[in-house]
Design a protein around this motif. Structure first.
Motif, PDB file in Angstrom:
ATOM      1  N   GLY A  81      16.716   1.869   5.703  1.00  0.00           N
ATOM      2  CA  GLY A  81      15.881   2.281   6.822  1.00  0.00           C
ATOM      3  C   GLY A  81      14.758   1.296   7.062  1.00  0.00           C
ATOM      4  N   PRO A  82      13.863   1.596   7.994  1.00  0.00           N
ATOM      5  CA  PRO A  82      12.770   0.682   8.346  1.00  0.00           C
ATOM      6  C   PRO A  82      11.865   0.327   7.173  1.00  0.00           C
ATOM      7  N   VAL A  83      11.582   1.299   6.303  1.00  0.00           N
ATOM      8  CA  VAL A  83      10.636   1.057   5.210  1.00  0.00           C
ATOM      9  C   VAL A  83      11.195   0.057   4.200  1.00  0.00           C
ATOM     10  N   TYR A  84      12.427   0.263   3.750  1.00  0.00           N
ATOM     11  CA  TYR A  84      13.025  -0.661   2.787  1.00  0.00           C
ATOM     12  C   TYR A  84      13.266  -2.032   3.419  1.00  0.00           C
ATOM     13  N   HIS A 120       0.835  -1.202   0.000  1.00  0.00           N
ATOM     14  CA  HIS A 120       0.000   0.000   0.000  1.00  0.00           C
ATOM     15  C   HIS A 120       0.872   1.255   0.000  1.00  0.00           C
ATOM     16  N   ARG A 121       1.995   1.193   0.696  1.00  0.00           N
ATOM     17  CA  ARG A 121       2.914   2.330   0.673  1.00  0.00           C
ATOM     18  C   ARG A 121       3.445   2.570  -0.741  1.00  0.00           C
ATOM     19  N   LEU A 122       3.751   1.493  -1.430  1.00  0.00           N
ATOM     20  CA  LEU A 122       4.212   1.614  -2.812  1.00  0.00           C
ATOM     21  C   LEU A 122       3.117   2.217  -3.690  1.00  0.00           C
ATOM     22  N   HIS A 123       1.869   1.824  -3.429  1.00  0.00           N
ATOM     23  CA  HIS A 123       0.736   2.386  -4.165  1.00  0.00           C
ATOM     24  C   HIS A 123       0.628   3.897  -3.924  1.00  0.00           C
ATOM     25  N   ILE A 124       0.782   4.315  -2.665  1.00  0.00           N
ATOM     26  CA  ILE A 124       0.714   5.739  -2.346  1.00  0.00           C
ATOM     27  C   ILE A 124       1.880   6.492  -2.973  1.00  0.00           C
ATOM     28  N   ALA A 125       3.065   5.894  -2.919  1.00  0.00           N
ATOM     29  CA  ALA A 125       4.239   6.528  -3.519  1.00  0.00           C
ATOM     30  C   ALA A 125       4.045   6.727  -5.020  1.00  0.00           C
ATOM     31  N   GLY A 126       3.463   5.722  -5.676  1.00  0.00           N
ATOM     32  CA  GLY A 126       3.183   5.860  -7.109  1.00  0.00           C
ATOM     33  C   GLY A 126       2.159   6.941  -7.385  1.00  0.00           C
ATOM     34  N   SER A 127       1.124   7.011  -6.564  1.00  0.00           N
ATOM     35  CA  SER A 127       0.096   8.042  -6.727  1.00  0.00           C
ATOM     36  C   SER A 127       0.686   9.428  -6.503  1.00  0.00           C
ATOM     37  N   LYS A 137       4.822   4.548   9.976  1.00  0.00           N
ATOM     38  CA  LYS A 137       4.742   4.205  11.397  1.00  0.00           C
ATOM     39  C   LYS A 137       4.106   2.832  11.596  1.00  0.00           C
ATOM     40  N   ALA A 138       3.051   2.557  10.827  1.00  0.00           N
ATOM     41  CA  ALA A 138       2.378   1.257  10.938  1.00  0.00           C
ATOM     42  C   ALA A 138       3.296   0.118  10.493  1.00  0.00           C
ATOM     43  N   ILE A 139       4.087   0.360   9.452  1.00  0.00           N
ATOM     44  CA  ILE A 139       5.037  -0.644   8.964  1.00  0.00           C
ATOM     45  C   ILE A 139       6.070  -0.982  10.039  1.00  0.00           C
ATOM     46  N   GLU A 140       6.625   0.058  10.642  1.00  0.00           N
ATOM     47  CA  GLU A 140       7.657  -0.163  11.663  1.00  0.00           C
ATOM     48  C   GLU A 140       7.082  -0.915  12.864  1.00  0.00           C
ATOM     49  N   LYS A 141       5.853  -0.592  13.253  1.00  0.00           N
ATOM     50  CA  LYS A 141       5.207  -1.257  14.378  1.00  0.00           C
ATOM     51  C   LYS A 141       4.933  -2.725  14.073  1.00  0.00           C
ATOM     52  N   THR A 142       4.435  -3.009  12.861  1.00  0.00           N
ATOM     53  CA  THR A 142       4.111  -4.386  12.473  1.00  0.00           C
ATOM     54  C   THR A 142       5.370  -5.229  12.335  1.00  0.00           C
ATOM     55  N   GLU A 179      -0.460  10.576   4.601  1.00  0.00           N
ATOM     56  CA  GLU A 179      -0.756   9.148   4.669  1.00  0.00           C
ATOM     57  C   GLU A 179       0.519   8.314   4.633  1.00  0.00           C
ATOM     58  N   MET A 180       1.520   8.793   3.893  1.00  0.00           N
ATOM     59  CA  MET A 180       2.789   8.077   3.816  1.00  0.00           C
ATOM     60  C   MET A 180       3.446   7.996   5.191  1.00  0.00           C
ATOM     61  N   LYS A 181       3.393   9.086   5.940  1.00  0.00           N
ATOM     62  CA  LYS A 181       3.973   9.085   7.287  1.00  0.00           C
ATOM     63  C   LYS A 181       3.244   8.099   8.196  1.00  0.00           C
ATOM     64  N   ALA A 182       1.908   8.067   8.085  1.00  0.00           N
ATOM     65  CA  ALA A 182       1.122   7.147   8.912  1.00  0.00           C
ATOM     66  C   ALA A 182       1.417   5.692   8.555  1.00  0.00           C
ATOM     67  N   ILE A 183       1.556   5.405   7.254  1.00  0.00           N
ATOM     68  CA  ILE A 183       1.875   4.046   6.802  1.00  0.00           C
ATOM     69  C   ILE A 183       3.264   3.634   7.273  1.00  0.00           C
TER      70      ILE A 183
END
Length: 426
Positions: A305-308, A153-160, A281-286, A275-279
């Motif tokens: 970093g955490p996202v990659y 979903h983060r990749l989807h937002i980044a593309g958008s 944070k959720a990624i790092e938590k999960t 939304e990217m910032k919120a995603i």
């Protein structure tokens, strides 16, 4: 799988669609033993497991179950999860595999004059499993699914976000042609999508308003919107006014629609970034609740970093599913097809791209950051960049990502942290 196991295995192929799952079951001699269809919902999954259990219970010669289905978007996730954890089928050592549709399509070409319907497709999938062509690991359940949905979903937002910025540039060029065409050293703002740039492009109806505005008033406006963060507001205002004077003039009826469109794009960009910032944070938590050792191994690599790290782990799952870095590269589609015949060897070889596109994206993006932090990868990238005259960056980055896979596999397989000594050994 040993031959004795193959002879006692029921091979099940499932043709998945949004509404229906068509099932075909064959034995090692390719005899069709079962063929039925069920709805693609929970009652349908229960019905499928009961029919398979009834058949297996009545055939003492068959005591193992191999289920294969194509990875058709998200439609097969539920049935794969259900069958892989179904208690009714556990006594039969059930293994569920999600296969690349491209592999099934190419395998089907080996049949002559084979028709096309859901039953035939299910048979081809089952036969693909029967001949031992499956090289991937069994379905790993929903352990990594939550993280995978977040990273994708983060990749989807980044593309958008990228598409919206690219689209907005066309409207900016029409309204303020010089603003989007200035060289980097002549840009008035460091961020053309920031708050100050947004106010300049939306608060002023036309470039004429900026060009004729008193310099003191323009400086005050810039300082107010930029919260007095400009080192030299006089120079910034001068660059902006000069760009406004050099820009094309439009008919007055066009300025308001363009301003509204640009303002709308800025609102969308702000929403996407929030939304990217919120995603993130959720990624790092999960991620912290899945595989902390693998997470720390990837985080120890400079530039990651955490996202990659999350994107790579979500798509790889357990590194035990791969017996070598070559297998991991093939799964990601970072392999090159050989083009050779007789004495001919093609200079250009195409990247396969037949693997996991999400994993390939995160590997390439991560490699791009690693080369900026690790001298050895920077030197390797530059070497590959200088070898050719066309597609230098894309080729060099893809090859750097392929080298990066060796590092990832080594760290994850050996449960190690990054070190410069480890890089030199690979």
């Amino acid at each position: 799988m040993k031959k004795a196991d193959l002879l006692s295995t029921l091979f099940v192929g499932i043709d998945v669609s949004s509404r229906e799952n068509v099932v075909c079951a064959i034995d090692y001699e390719a005899q069709k033993l079962l063929r039925f269809s069920v709805q693609n919902n929970h009652p349908g999954a229960v019905e499928m497991s009961e029919k398979l259990h009834t058949f297996l219970s009545g055939n003492c010669d068959i005591n193992k179950l191999m289920v294969a289905l194509e990875s058709t978007s998200f439609y097969g996730i539920h049935i794969a999860n259900y069958l892989s954890s179904c208690k009714l089928l556990m006594p039969f050592h059930t293994h569920v595999y999600c296969l690349n549709p491209k592999m099934i399509a190419n395998y089907k070409k080996s049949y002559i004059d084979l028709g096309k319907n859901d039953g035939i497709d299910a048979f081809v999938i089952a036969d693909f499993a029967r001949v031992g062509r499956i090289t991937t690991a069994p379905w790993r359940g929903s352990q990594f699914l939550a993280l995978q949905r977040l990273t994708r979903h983060r990749l989807h937002i980044a593309g958008s976000l990228t598409r919206e910025k690219t689209y907005m540039l066309s409207n900016i060029f029409l309204k303020f042609s010089e603003f989007s065409m200035l060289d980097e050293d002549k840009q008035p703002f460091s961020n053309n999508y920031g708050a100050t740039a947004s106010s300049v492009l939306t608060d002023f109806l036309s470039t004429e308003d900026i060009a004729t505005m008193p310099m003191e008033a323009l400086i005050d406006h810039i300082c107010k919107k930029g919260k007095n963060r400009f080192v030299d507001p006089n120079h910034t205002a001068s660059l902006l006014q000069q760009a406004a004077r050099n820009s094309y003039r439009l008919d007055k009826c066009l300025y308001e629609p363009l301003t509204i469109s640009i303002a709308s794009s800025f609102n969308l960009i702000s929403a996407y970034e929030s939304e990217m910032k919120a995603i993130n944070k959720a990624i790092e938590k999960t991620l912290k609740g899945l595989d902390p050792n693998a997470y720390q191994s990837l985080l120890s690599i400079p530039g990651i970093g955490p996202v990659y790290a999350a994107g790579i782990i979500a798509e790889i799952g357990s590194i035990d599913a791969f017996n070598s870095h070559s297998a991991l590269a093939k799964y990601a589609g970072l392999v090159w097809r050989e083009n050779q015949s007789g004495n001919f060897n093609a200079d250009d070889t195409m990247l396969s791209k037949a693997g996991n596109s999400y994993l390939r994206y995160y590997l390439i993006e991560a490699a791009s950051h690693v080369k900026n932090h690790v001298p050895e990868y920077a030197a390797f990238y530059q070497k590959k960049y200088d070898e050719v005259k066309t597609h230098q960056h894309k080729r060099a980055l893809a090859l750097t990502a392929r080298k990066f896979i060796q590092l990832i596999f080594g760290l994850l397989a050996n449960h190690q942290l990054y070190s410069t000594c480890r890089v030199s050994q690979i």
